[in-house]
Design a protein around this motif. Structure first.
Motif, PDB file in Angstrom:
ATOM      1  N   GLY A   1      41.756  65.622  86.070  1.00 15.33           N
ATOM      2  CA  GLY A   1      41.890  64.232  85.642  1.00 15.33           C
ATOM      3  C   GLY A   1      42.040  64.104  84.141  1.00 15.33           C
ATOM      4  O   GLY A   1      42.130  65.078  83.408  1.00 15.33           O
ATOM      5  N   VAL A   2      42.056  62.865  83.700  1.00 17.17           N
ATOM      6  CA  VAL A   2      42.276  62.516  82.298  1.00 17.17           C
ATOM      7  C   VAL A   2      40.937  62.453  81.568  1.00 17.17           C
ATOM      8  O   VAL A   2      39.934  62.017  82.132  1.00 17.17           O
ATOM      9  CB  VAL A   2      43.013  61.155  82.212  1.00 17.17           C
ATOM     10  CG1 VAL A   2      43.196  60.696  80.782  1.00 17.17           C
ATOM     11  CG2 VAL A   2      44.355  61.244  82.934  1.00 17.17           C
ATOM     12  N   THR A   3      40.941  62.874  80.313  1.00 18.83           N
ATOM     13  CA  THR A   3      39.743  62.813  79.493  1.00 18.83           C
ATOM     14  C   THR A   3      39.810  61.576  78.605  1.00 18.83           C
ATOM     15  O   THR A   3      40.846  61.281  78.001  1.00 18.83           O
ATOM     16  CB  THR A   3      39.612  64.077  78.620  1.00 18.83           C
ATOM     17  OG1 THR A   3      39.551  65.212  79.480  1.00 18.83           O
ATOM     18  CG2 THR A   3      38.360  64.031  77.763  1.00 18.83           C
ATOM     19  N   ILE A   4      38.705  60.843  78.550  1.00 21.49           N
ATOM     20  CA  ILE A   4      38.609  59.671  77.681  1.00 21.49           C
ATOM     21  C   ILE A   4      37.340  59.803  76.841  1.00 21.49           C
ATOM     22  O   ILE A   4      36.467  60.615  77.134  1.00 21.49           O
ATOM     23  CB  ILE A   4      38.575  58.351  78.476  1.00 21.49           C
ATOM     24  CG1 ILE A   4      37.296  58.239  79.314  1.00 21.49           C
ATOM     25  CG2 ILE A   4      39.825  58.211  79.344  1.00 21.49           C
ATOM     26  CD1 ILE A   4      37.092  56.861  79.946  1.00 21.49           C
TER      27      ILE A   4
ATOM     28  N   LEU B   1      41.035  66.085  73.394  1.00 21.17           N
ATOM     29  CA  LEU B   1      39.599  65.882  73.222  1.00 21.17           C
ATOM     30  C   LEU B   1      38.822  67.144  73.605  1.00 21.17           C
ATOM     31  O   LEU B   1      37.600  67.123  73.703  1.00 21.17           O
ATOM     32  CB  LEU B   1      39.130  64.690  74.073  1.00 21.17           C
ATOM     33  CG  LEU B   1      39.634  63.330  73.598  1.00 21.17           C
ATOM     34  CD1 LEU B   1      39.375  62.258  74.651  1.00 21.17           C
ATOM     35  CD2 LEU B   1      39.000  62.945  72.279  1.00 21.17           C
ATOM     36  N   GLY B   2      39.555  68.241  73.826  1.00 18.56           N
ATOM     37  CA  GLY B   2      38.923  69.531  74.048  1.00 18.56           C
ATOM     38  C   GLY B   2      38.434  69.806  75.455  1.00 18.56           C
ATOM     39  O   GLY B   2      37.656  70.729  75.667  1.00 18.56           O
TER      40      GLY B   2
ATOM     41  N   GLY C   1      47.578  63.933  75.385  1.00 21.10           N
ATOM     42  CA  GLY C   1      48.083  65.289  75.165  1.00 21.10           C
ATOM     43  C   GLY C   1      48.793  65.799  76.407  1.00 21.10           C
ATOM     44  O   GLY C   1      48.727  65.191  77.476  1.00 21.10           O
ATOM     45  N   SER C   2      49.450  66.929  76.277  1.00 23.64           N
ATOM     46  CA  SER C   2      50.298  67.408  77.371  1.00 23.64           C
ATOM     47  C   SER C   2      49.536  67.601  78.682  1.00 23.64           C
ATOM     48  O   SER C   2      50.025  67.230  79.745  1.00 23.64           O
ATOM     49  CB  SER C   2      51.014  68.702  76.975  1.00 23.64           C
ATOM     50  OG  SER C   2      50.085  69.679  76.581  1.00 23.64           O
ATOM     51  N   SER C   3      48.340  68.139  78.637  1.00 24.23           N
ATOM     52  CA  SER C   3      47.570  68.358  79.863  1.00 24.23           C
ATOM     53  C   SER C   3      47.207  67.039  80.528  1.00 24.23           C
ATOM     54  O   SER C   3      47.410  66.847  81.728  1.00 24.23           O
ATOM     55  CB  SER C   3      46.316  69.177  79.551  1.00 24.23           C
ATOM     56  OG  SER C   3      45.567  69.400  80.721  1.00 24.23           O
ATOM     57  N   CYS C   4      46.650  66.114  79.764  1.00 25.82           N
ATOM     58  CA  CYS C   4      46.266  64.809  80.335  1.00 25.82           C
ATOM     59  C   CYS C   4      47.494  63.982  80.722  1.00 25.82           C
ATOM     60  O   CYS C   4      47.451  63.236  81.693  1.00 25.82           O
ATOM     61  CB  CYS C   4      45.369  64.046  79.368  1.00 25.82           C
ATOM     62  SG  CYS C   4      43.674  64.687  79.324  1.00 25.82           S
ATOM     63  N   HIS C   5      48.567  64.146  79.959  1.00 31.37           N
ATOM     64  CA  HIS C   5      49.801  63.448  80.308  1.00 31.37           C
ATOM     65  C   HIS C   5      50.235  63.850  81.723  1.00 31.37           C
ATOM     66  O   HIS C   5      50.579  62.990  82.546  1.00 31.37           O
ATOM     67  CB  HIS C   5      50.904  63.770  79.300  1.00 31.37           C
ATOM     68  CG  HIS C   5      52.244  63.266  79.700  1.00 31.37           C
ATOM     69  ND1 HIS C   5      52.578  61.935  79.655  1.00 31.37           N
ATOM     70  CD2 HIS C   5      53.331  63.918  80.188  1.00 31.37           C
ATOM     71  CE1 HIS C   5      53.829  61.783  80.089  1.00 31.37           C
ATOM     72  NE2 HIS C   5      54.295  62.963  80.415  1.00 31.37           N
TER      73      HIS C   5
END
Length: 80
Positions: free
Chosen positions: A51-54, A44-45, A8-12
């Protein structure tokens, strides 16, 4: 094992494509191609985290970066 990586845009903006490439390399290096499925996903909320969410199976992990990737991979992928 299924690993979802937010794109998503934030994690991107936080480097999700770098994290994807690190996962691809680590899965191959550890001969886990038949045991791990990597998928991109949208939100993923947990956009407010750094950082990135996984998501590994049903567990959400936030704050993944190239700097802590090895620790995350060892803890959530190799030890399972």
């Amino acid at each position: 094992m299924e690993i979802l990586i937010c794109v998503g845009s934030s994690c991107h903006l936080k480097g999700s494509y770098d994290v994807i490439n690190l996962f691809k390399d680590a899965v191959k290096k550890n001969n886990l191609e038949n045991k791990v499925t990597l998928r991109g996903t949208f939100c993923l909320g947990k956009c407010a985290s750094s950082g990135v969410t996984i998501k590994v199976d049903n567990e959400i992990i936030t704050g993944v970066t190239p700097d802590n990737f090895e620790n995350v991979f060892n803890k959530y992928v190799l030890k399972k």
